[in-house]
Design an enzyme around this catalytic site. Sequence first.
Site, PDB file in Angstrom:
ATOM      1  N   ASN A   1      16.104 -20.867 -52.577  1.00 48.88           N
ATOM      2  CA  ASN A   1      17.165 -19.877 -52.461  1.00 48.88           C
ATOM      3  C   ASN A   1      18.151 -19.939 -53.633  1.00 48.88           C
ATOM      4  O   ASN A   1      18.022 -19.204 -54.591  1.00 48.88           O
ATOM      5  CB  ASN A   1      17.880 -20.079 -51.116  1.00 48.88           C
ATOM      6  CG  ASN A   1      18.976 -19.066 -50.863  1.00 48.88           C
ATOM      7  OD1 ASN A   1      19.003 -18.010 -51.479  1.00 48.88           O
ATOM      8  ND2 ASN A   1      19.878 -19.391 -49.976  1.00 48.88           N
ATOM      9  N   CYS A   2      19.139 -20.843 -53.575  1.00 48.45           N
ATOM     10  CA  CYS A   2      20.227 -20.826 -54.545  1.00 48.45           C
ATOM     11  C   CYS A   2      20.514 -22.233 -55.050  1.00 48.45           C
ATOM     12  O   CYS A   2      19.977 -23.215 -54.529  1.00 48.45           O
ATOM     13  CB  CYS A   2      21.478 -20.215 -53.927  1.00 48.45           C
ATOM     14  SG  CYS A   2      21.922 -20.932 -52.317  1.00 48.45           S
ATOM     15  N   TYR A  11      25.661 -21.958 -41.521  1.00 44.30           N
ATOM     16  CA  TYR A  11      25.914 -21.055 -42.654  1.00 44.30           C
ATOM     17  C   TYR A  11      26.349 -19.684 -42.140  1.00 44.30           C
ATOM     18  O   TYR A  11      25.651 -19.066 -41.331  1.00 44.30           O
ATOM     19  CB  TYR A  11      24.609 -20.946 -43.447  1.00 44.30           C
ATOM     20  CG  TYR A  11      24.556 -19.952 -44.578  1.00 44.30           C
ATOM     21  CD1 TYR A  11      25.261 -20.161 -45.747  1.00 44.30           C
ATOM     22  CD2 TYR A  11      23.755 -18.822 -44.489  1.00 44.30           C
ATOM     23  CE1 TYR A  11      25.172 -19.267 -46.806  1.00 44.30           C
ATOM     24  CE2 TYR A  11      23.653 -17.924 -45.535  1.00 44.30           C
ATOM     25  CZ  TYR A  11      24.364 -18.148 -46.695  1.00 44.30           C
ATOM     26  OH  TYR A  11      24.266 -17.271 -47.724  1.00 44.30           O
ATOM     27  N   GLY A  25      30.923 -11.208 -49.753  1.00 40.80           N
ATOM     28  CA  GLY A  25      31.356 -12.333 -50.558  1.00 40.80           C
ATOM     29  C   GLY A  25      31.151 -12.069 -52.036  1.00 40.80           C
ATOM     30  O   GLY A  25      31.578 -12.837 -52.882  1.00 40.80           O
ATOM     31  N   ASN A  50      19.525 -25.009 -52.372  1.00 43.33           N
ATOM     32  CA  ASN A  50      19.303 -24.665 -50.966  1.00 43.33           C
ATOM     33  C   ASN A  50      17.878 -24.169 -50.785  1.00 43.33           C
ATOM     34  O   ASN A  50      17.369 -23.400 -51.601  1.00 43.33           O
ATOM     35  CB  ASN A  50      20.290 -23.586 -50.520  1.00 43.33           C
ATOM     36  CG  ASN A  50      20.087 -23.156 -49.083  1.00 43.33           C
ATOM     37  OD1 ASN A  50      19.411 -22.161 -48.815  1.00 43.33           O
ATOM     38  ND2 ASN A  50      20.656 -23.893 -48.160  1.00 43.33           N
ATOM     39  N   SER A  88      26.988 -20.328 -50.174  1.00 43.64           N
ATOM     40  CA  SER A  88      26.233 -21.465 -49.652  1.00 43.64           C
ATOM     41  C   SER A  88      26.742 -22.771 -50.261  1.00 43.64           C
ATOM     42  O   SER A  88      26.710 -22.949 -51.478  1.00 43.64           O
ATOM     43  CB  SER A  88      24.739 -21.287 -49.956  1.00 43.64           C
ATOM     44  OG  SER A  88      24.001 -22.371 -49.461  1.00 43.64           O
ATOM     45  N   GLU A 121      23.869  -8.043 -45.463  1.00 44.87           N
ATOM     46  CA  GLU A 121      24.041  -6.794 -46.212  1.00 44.87           C
ATOM     47  C   GLU A 121      23.272  -5.702 -45.484  1.00 44.87           C
ATOM     48  O   GLU A 121      23.775  -5.082 -44.560  1.00 44.87           O
ATOM     49  CB  GLU A 121      23.581  -6.934 -47.655  1.00 44.87           C
ATOM     50  CG  GLU A 121      23.948  -5.710 -48.483  1.00 44.87           C
ATOM     51  CD  GLU A 121      23.738  -5.900 -49.982  1.00 44.87           C
ATOM     52  OE1 GLU A 121      23.556  -4.874 -50.662  1.00 44.87           O
ATOM     53  OE2 GLU A 121      23.759  -7.022 -50.483  1.00 44.87           O
ATOM     54  N   MET A 148      27.100 -22.166 -54.082  1.00 42.77           N
ATOM     55  CA  MET A 148      25.946 -21.768 -54.898  1.00 42.77           C
ATOM     56  C   MET A 148      25.812 -20.249 -54.852  1.00 42.77           C
ATOM     57  O   MET A 148      25.230 -19.691 -53.925  1.00 42.77           O
ATOM     58  CB  MET A 148      24.675 -22.434 -54.361  1.00 42.77           C
ATOM     59  CG  MET A 148      24.714 -23.949 -54.409  1.00 42.77           C
ATOM     60  SD  MET A 148      23.269 -24.739 -53.667  1.00 42.77           S
ATOM     61  CE  MET A 148      23.671 -24.651 -51.935  1.00 42.77           C
ATOM     62  N   CYS A 151      27.004 -17.009 -53.800  1.00 42.60           N
ATOM     63  CA  CYS A 151      27.943 -16.276 -52.942  1.00 42.60           C
ATOM     64  C   CYS A 151      28.794 -17.194 -52.081  1.00 42.60           C
ATOM     65  O   CYS A 151      30.010 -17.185 -52.146  1.00 42.60           O
ATOM     66  CB  CYS A 151      27.152 -15.298 -52.071  1.00 42.60           C
ATOM     67  SG  CYS A 151      28.103 -14.542 -50.758  1.00 42.60           S
TER      68      CYS A 151
END
Length: 764
Positions: free
Chosen positions: A194-195, A587, A731, A453, A420, A592, A416, A418
Amino acid sequence: MKNVYDERLDGNLELNEPNLCIMKRSGERVPFNKTKISDAIRKANNEEGILSERLTDEQINEIADAIYYDAMHAGRDLSVEEIQDKVEDALMTSGKTKIARLYITYRYKHNENRKMSDIDQKICGVVERDNEEVKQENSNKNPTILSVQRDYMAGEWSRYYTSKYLLPSEISLAHKEGIIHFHDADYFAQHMHNCCLVNLNDMLQNGTCISGTKIDKPHSFLTACTVASQIVAQVASSQYGGQTITMSHLAPFVDSSRKKIAKRLKEEFEATGITTTDEKFAELVQHEVIKEVESGCQTIQYQLITLQSTNGQAPFVTVFMYLNEVEEGQTRDDLALIIEVMLKQRILGVKDRTGSYITPAFPKLIYVLQSDNIDESGKYYYLTKLAAECSAKRLVPDYISEKQEIDLKGDCFPCMGCRSFLTTDRFTETGKGNLSGALDFKPGKHKYYGRFNQGVVTINLVDAACSSNKDETKFWEILNDRLELCHRALRIRHERLLGTPSDVAPILWQDGALARLKSGEVIDKLLYDGYSTISLGYAGLAETVYYMKGVSHTSSDGKSFGLAIMKLLNDKCNEWKREENIDYSVYGTPLESTTYKFAKCLQRRFGIIKGVTDHNYITNSYHVNVRENINAFDKLTTEAEFQRLSPGGAVSYVEVPNLQNNIEAILAILKHMYSTILYAEINTKSDLCEVCGYDGEIKIVKDETGKLIWECPKCGNRDQEKMHVARRTCGYIGTQFWNQGRTQEIQDRVLHLSINTVGDKENK
């Protein structure tokens, strides 16, 4: 037959309602066509072998009329599947079982045949730019651009492959029904995470490799910024989530430039016979340093805006600005200069194709509030005033309170992308060594940069509540069952990454962004021991509490119930973490397009429930409902209690009017943030109409079909291609418009601030 529908047909039914629409499988909204219902029934009615059971034309029309009536009074767009369900129910109720079976069989076969053709249709919709669902999936992707279309085409195939081959049927069905959301299925076919927090310090100080080319340590700030921009682009193409870099990793290169500039000027002066005082010479050097910092920061901002990753958009990158991340002295002063320049350039904005200055979506900026920049007497208070001015005009930066984060997490570090957040690591405290092999490791010092993540699965809390029918005992049972479903889905995410060789993304796993593994080495050890996190997302706490308790979670009773839900989520994550040595974390999901999906699924499953399912969106994470009247200070104070129970990430916000002429109001909010909440943002508007030049708020209105659209209040322009609208989405800033659910949520947002509110708070 007729008596079954007489009650529904009372009241002079108008059969030509112009605004009545249905939602197609593609997400496209089209006018309701009653004739299609009649035709479908007639096809089954005209099959051979059912002569004695056939419906009359009058009976067929009555069924179609009754379904039309239901659609008119549903309070929302019915889906194709719901219309077909109603046809089946009506045929069974009529007693014409053979016709009903034929219709059901026809529908089943048609659905089976559609499984692959759905993929074809969606991909065709991407290419031909008429897939409404895809067009509004991401508020920062323009679906008319070829590179975006390629990404969406690959995403459609990945979703199909994931659903058919990678997910168990129970997970796939729960995702489809909106009970949970398995995030980023459009990338899940590949072994991607993910991030992350990019370890820019390691890559710049110790060299890296980009596309097979060795990059040595830069010798100037401008070069370091150029390399950093290229690293960001490469990282973005190797993962699907956001990334964060910190300006503190670039700050040491300012002094490198200073020394180079001083050496060059000295040589030039000696060669030309120019003499000057030491003081004047230092001024000249600093003047050149400032020019280089301006060029370097402009390189970062413009490169990150104009670069396009293989994901079809500019890199989703956050720039962290934290003075205490470097030692006091020259390096911190240089970091302050970088922050000052970054803020001034963002206040200016970037030019669109017409030459007008507009608000860019990226890079997202985060500014840390600390003791020496939050009070008027602080050395760096001037930077906070500049940040407040930037927020009022360009929606960024967002703010982290050093005081609150150290209190809650023990360290101050960025999210990370936005929102996380990593957990405090469990591998450097013992001083045994650094799992990543990064060269900045020091025994006993916590590590954050270079970590990541693994992915997110979100539970729809509202569905669990509605499924309980307000029975609290049943609610907790359902919630526990749904959390175990999320756990199984999260395990699938984790196991998808196991065995991934470092060679799939050298920039990440071999060249320092996240690790320095060898070729052929797998990333498995980075998935355990707290090196990376995996996220249990949640959504709709506001609606859940309201459904179960009949009050907002800002009330005493509602807050207690909401906090109890949050505590259970954390207890589950801690339980899984103990058993598996994987850092599960709660989390606050940034819904969106999923906010619309969840809302539609809730409406299909439970109908319209006032205050719960009566809008085309549900509330993000723990947020106060966007329609609730609450002042900015109370909102931040209340949400801070819930944010503490979202250690895996969450961000609060306050919605404010145009405060460009009242920066003191922004500063009052920032002081409250510093003493109250870890991470928050200030939402305002930043718009421009290209037709007439209007730069006030562009409004949301309904068109003739009832669809929400954007309109310039000055000239009436409704062409989205000829306007710039920047709104905080989840965010981060969105600039490519949104689906109907998110658009309605934006329209419904109430302001949380007035001048009187600021005055009252300051007097207290």
